[in-house]
Design an enzyme around this catalytic site. Sequence first.
Site, PDB file in Angstrom:
ATOM      1  N   LYS A 152       0.857  -1.190   0.000  1.00 52.85           N
ATOM      2  CA  LYS A 152       0.000   0.000   0.000  1.00 52.85           C
ATOM      3  C   LYS A 152       0.889   1.233   0.000  1.00 52.85           C
ATOM      4  O   LYS A 152       1.903   1.257   0.672  1.00 52.85           O
ATOM      5  CB  LYS A 152      -0.838   0.013   1.287  1.00 52.85           C
ATOM      6  CG  LYS A 152      -2.289  -0.342   1.082  1.00 52.85           C
ATOM      7  CD  LYS A 152      -3.018  -0.466   2.404  1.00 52.85           C
ATOM      8  CE  LYS A 152      -3.284   0.849   3.078  1.00 52.85           C
ATOM      9  NZ  LYS A 152      -4.323   0.721   4.141  1.00 52.85           N
ATOM     10  N   HIS A 160      -0.471   4.367   0.593  1.00 56.00           N
ATOM     11  CA  HIS A 160      -1.133   5.419   1.367  1.00 56.00           C
ATOM     12  C   HIS A 160      -1.433   4.861   2.762  1.00 56.00           C
ATOM     13  O   HIS A 160      -1.111   3.706   3.030  1.00 56.00           O
ATOM     14  CB  HIS A 160      -2.428   5.832   0.670  1.00 56.00           C
ATOM     15  CG  HIS A 160      -3.384   4.684   0.489  1.00 56.00           C
ATOM     16  ND1 HIS A 160      -3.260   3.773  -0.540  1.00 56.00           N
ATOM     17  CD2 HIS A 160      -4.435   4.278   1.234  1.00 56.00           C
ATOM     18  CE1 HIS A 160      -4.221   2.871  -0.425  1.00 56.00           C
ATOM     19  NE2 HIS A 160      -4.935   3.142   0.640  1.00 56.00           N
TER      20      HIS A 160
END
Length: 219
Positions: A108, A110
Amino acid sequence: APPADSNWRHDFLSFCLDCEVLRFGEFTLKSGRSSPYFFNAGLFNTGLRLAKLGSYYARAIAESPELKWDVLLGPAYKGIPLAAATSMCLATEHGIDAKYCFNRKEAKDHGEGGVIVGSPLIGRALIIDDVITAGTAARESAALVAAQGAELAGLVVALDREECGTGSNLTAIGQVADELKVPVVPIVTLTDLIGFLEARGRSADAELLREHKAKYGPK
Ligand code: OMP
């Protein structure tokens, strides 16, 4: 060290039979070999089964002083509930408040970010996995530990089928241990399973497994 056929290992095998995780018949393995038995860890699929399974993994770890580790790692996806359940049982049954983590298959970029979820993957990581056949998954997990700058402490698996890779006289697990230079600890081995079947008077099944071991095990 506890004898490989001490009772709790037989209890584990009995539990595997009850869940039909362990079945006898004719199966084709990933390797293309045919096998008179198959271990399907996907059938540890209820809360009670997972709790019991975690307890057996925790016991295998607690009884293996050769394992020196700082954090449990459950490789995605199948290892995730295994590492979680094992860490819970180490805490509740052995007084060891084990750190645990798992990886995302997709990193990921973010939010909290990163590929590791849970405790930081720092220090000596003990991988919790189900079955090692060729060791492909095990090698990938080891690469993940290295990529994160951690050290590999070893691997714990439910079953050691004690089968050699083609052209090798080492079992797949022996080969992984040799290559990665760490202990690989199974809850049970094919040898335990044969002993268990004999103890239960199931000598016909035991004999089929003995033949399988003679054919594919170390010479
Ligand atoms: P490796 O990643 O090559 O070590 O193989 C592990 C895989 O073997 C598992 O993910 C299963 O697909 C398979 N398997 C079992 O789960 N249980 C068995 O008893 C035997 C096998 C197998 O195909 O050898």
